[in-house]
Design a protein around this motif. Structure first.
Motif, mmCIF file in Angstrom:
data_model
loop_
_atom_site.group_PDB
_atom_site.id
_atom_site.type_symbol
_atom_site.label_atom_id
_atom_site.label_comp_id
_atom_site.label_asym_id
_atom_site.label_seq_id
_atom_site.Cartn_x
_atom_site.Cartn_y
_atom_site.Cartn_z
ATOM 1 N N TYR A 161 3.941 -0.787 3.219
ATOM 2 C CA TYR A 161 3.493 -0.814 1.826
ATOM 3 C C TYR A 161 2.394 -1.847 1.639
ATOM 4 O O TYR A 161 2.418 -2.906 2.238
ATOM 5 N N LEU A 162 1.480 -1.528 0.761
ATOM 6 C CA LEU A 162 0.433 -2.452 0.361
ATOM 7 C C LEU A 162 0.686 -2.776 -1.105
ATOM 8 O O LEU A 162 0.904 -1.870 -1.916
ATOM 9 N N VAL A 163 0.695 -4.053 -1.439
ATOM 10 C CA VAL A 163 0.966 -4.467 -2.815
ATOM 11 C C VAL A 163 -0.252 -5.186 -3.364
ATOM 12 O O VAL A 163 -0.785 -6.095 -2.733
ATOM 13 N N GLU A 164 -0.686 -4.741 -4.532
ATOM 14 C CA GLU A 164 -1.797 -5.377 -5.233
ATOM 15 C C GLU A 164 -1.264 -5.823 -6.587
ATOM 16 O O GLU A 164 -0.434 -5.135 -7.180
ATOM 17 N N SER A 165 -1.735 -6.956 -7.057
ATOM 18 C CA SER A 165 -1.280 -7.381 -8.378
ATOM 19 C C SER A 165 -2.425 -7.990 -9.174
ATOM 20 O O SER A 165 -3.368 -8.534 -8.618
ATOM 21 N N ARG B 265 0.790 -2.987 -8.288
ATOM 22 C CA ARG B 265 0.589 -1.653 -7.718
ATOM 23 C C ARG B 265 1.167 -1.658 -6.303
ATOM 24 O O ARG B 265 0.832 -2.508 -5.495
ATOM 25 N N ILE B 266 2.045 -0.689 -6.035
ATOM 26 C CA ILE B 266 2.623 -0.542 -4.699
ATOM 27 C C ILE B 266 2.100 0.764 -4.125
ATOM 28 O O ILE B 266 2.233 1.826 -4.744
ATOM 29 N N ILE B 267 1.500 0.671 -2.943
ATOM 30 C CA ILE B 267 0.911 1.837 -2.297
ATOM 31 C C ILE B 267 1.597 2.049 -0.958
ATOM 32 O O ILE B 267 1.694 1.124 -0.154
ATOM 33 N N LYS B 268 2.085 3.252 -0.731
ATOM 34 C CA LYS B 268 2.668 3.581 0.570
ATOM 35 C C LYS B 268 1.508 3.837 1.521
ATOM 36 O O LYS B 268 0.653 4.666 1.272
ATOM 37 N N VAL C 4 12.210 -8.393 -5.053
ATOM 38 C CA VAL C 4 12.290 -7.053 -4.453
ATOM 39 C C VAL C 4 10.952 -6.666 -3.843
ATOM 40 O O VAL C 4 10.882 -6.214 -2.700
ATOM 41 N N ILE C 5 9.896 -6.871 -4.575
ATOM 42 C CA ILE C 5 8.568 -6.490 -4.090
ATOM 43 C C ILE C 5 8.160 -7.336 -2.886
ATOM 44 O O ILE C 5 7.652 -6.810 -1.894
ATOM 45 N N ASN C 6 8.408 -8.632 -2.941
ATOM 46 C CA ASN C 6 8.006 -9.517 -1.842
ATOM 47 C C ASN C 6 8.823 -9.325 -0.569
ATOM 48 O O ASN C 6 8.338 -9.636 0.514
ATOM 49 N N THR C 7 10.044 -8.834 -0.691
ATOM 50 C CA THR C 7 10.889 -8.685 0.502
ATOM 51 C C THR C 7 11.043 -7.239 0.965
ATOM 52 O O THR C 7 11.241 -7.003 2.148
ATOM 53 N N ARG C 8 10.931 -6.285 0.080
ATOM 54 C CA ARG C 8 11.201 -4.890 0.439
ATOM 55 C C ARG C 8 9.955 -4.023 0.538
ATOM 56 O O ARG C 8 10.008 -2.920 1.073
ATOM 57 N N PHE C 9 8.831 -4.510 0.020
ATOM 58 C CA PHE C 9 7.604 -3.717 0.018
ATOM 59 C C PHE C 9 6.476 -4.496 0.695
ATOM 60 O O PHE C 9 5.433 -4.762 0.106
ATOM 61 N N THR C 10 6.692 -4.834 1.939
ATOM 62 C CA THR C 10 5.712 -5.591 2.714
ATOM 63 C C THR C 10 4.858 -4.643 3.546
ATOM 64 O O THR C 10 5.226 -3.482 3.764
ATOM 65 N N ILE C 11 3.740 -5.146 4.031
ATOM 66 C CA ILE C 11 2.870 -4.339 4.886
ATOM 67 C C ILE C 11 3.601 -3.964 6.170
ATOM 68 O O ILE C 11 3.421 -2.879 6.704
ATOM 69 N N LEU D 174 12.113 2.367 -6.971
ATOM 70 C CA LEU D 174 10.678 2.342 -6.667
ATOM 71 C C LEU D 174 10.342 3.270 -5.501
ATOM 72 O O LEU D 174 9.315 3.955 -5.522
ATOM 73 N N LYS D 175 11.199 3.331 -4.500
ATOM 74 C CA LYS D 175 10.953 4.230 -3.362
ATOM 75 C C LYS D 175 11.045 5.692 -3.782
ATOM 76 O O LYS D 175 10.304 6.536 -3.270
ATOM 77 N N LYS D 176 11.934 5.995 -4.715
ATOM 78 C CA LYS D 176 12.036 7.365 -5.221
ATOM 79 C C LYS D 176 10.744 7.766 -5.931
ATOM 80 O O LYS D 176 10.230 8.868 -5.737
ATOM 81 N N VAL D 177 10.201 6.858 -6.721
ATOM 82 C CA VAL D 177 8.925 7.111 -7.398
ATOM 83 C C VAL D 177 7.827 7.317 -6.354
ATOM 84 O O VAL D 177 6.985 8.212 -6.483
ATOM 85 N N LEU D 178 7.836 6.503 -5.301
ATOM 86 C CA LEU D 178 6.810 6.591 -4.253
ATOM 87 C C LEU D 178 6.925 7.860 -3.419
ATOM 88 O O LEU D 178 5.966 8.252 -2.765
ATOM 89 N N GLN D 179 8.071 8.516 -3.431
ATOM 90 C CA GLN D 179 8.205 9.800 -2.743
ATOM 91 C C GLN D 179 7.455 10.889 -3.497
ATOM 92 O O GLN D 179 6.986 11.853 -2.914
ATOM 93 N N GLN D 180 7.338 10.720 -4.790
ATOM 94 C CA GLN D 180 6.700 11.719 -5.637
ATOM 95 C C GLN D 180 5.200 11.506 -5.784
ATOM 96 O O GLN D 180 4.469 12.416 -6.124
ATOM 97 N N GLN D 181 4.747 10.292 -5.541
ATOM 98 C CA GLN D 181 3.321 9.978 -5.641
ATOM 99 C C GLN D 181 2.975 8.892 -4.631
ATOM 100 O O GLN D 181 3.845 8.175 -4.174
ATOM 101 N N GLU D 182 1.702 8.799 -4.266
ATOM 102 C CA GLU D 182 1.256 7.862 -3.231
ATOM 103 C C GLU D 182 1.381 6.403 -3.631
ATOM 104 O O GLU D 182 1.533 5.528 -2.789
#
Length: 158
Positions: A51-55, A64-67, A40-47, A9-17
């Motif tokens: 990261y901002l997570v919308e579902s 949706r994960i937004i850097k 993974v999302i709740n522990t590794r992609f926190t504000i 997921l972080k690799k994808v986020l390097q290529q797009q916002e």
């Protein structure tokens, strides 16, 4: 497995916002259960980690994960102060400090001192009180950093 999913997921986020995923599709891709994607999302992609997570639930649901894009050190400090709020757990406080260090907003020495001050061994053991004390202490440290001379901070990072 969680490290592999996070790295993907972080690799994808390097290529797009931002990345928009379907939990079931990612679980199928990595041959795991959908709850592992949630973990993974709740522990590794926190504000606290930037990261901002919308579902959206349901048939057309997505995650949706937004850097988070921060303009400068002052903006980052203000954002973190806001995130900390009136109460913060030891784990989340350490994530905030780690993020500030990774983004070169605080020095290694500042990070070490902050981490020591966040350690649960220094507190009463009463969770609600401890989280409020920890929050007050961390916010005060960050507010203090906001008003330090900018040139001195840059020199300290060298």
């Amino acid at each position: 497995m969680t490290d592999i999913i996070e790295a993907y997921l972080k690799k994808v986020l390097q290529q797009q916002e931002q990345v928009e995923i379907r939990r079931s599709e990612i679980a199928q891709l990595f041959d795991c259960v959908p709850s592992q994607i949630n973990y993974v999302i709740n522990t590794r992609f926190t504000i606290q980690k930037g990261y901002l997570v919308e579902s959206k639930r349901g048939g057309g649901g997505y995650i949706r994960i937004i850097k988070v894009q921060v303009l400068d050190d002052l903006d980052m400090l203000n954002t973190m102060i806001e995130i900390i709020g009136d109460s913060i757990t030891e784990k989340d406080a350490k994530s905030v400090v780690q993020k500030l260090y990774e983004d070169d907003i605080i020095t290694k020495r500042e990070a070490k001192l902050m981490l020591v001050a966040m350690d649960k061994s220094l507190y009463t053991g009463e969770r609600v009180i401890d989280n409020r004390l920890r929050s007050n202490l961390l916010r005060t440290m960050l507010v203090n950093l906001k008003y330090e001379e900018p040139n001195k901070r840059k020199a300290d990072h060298s």
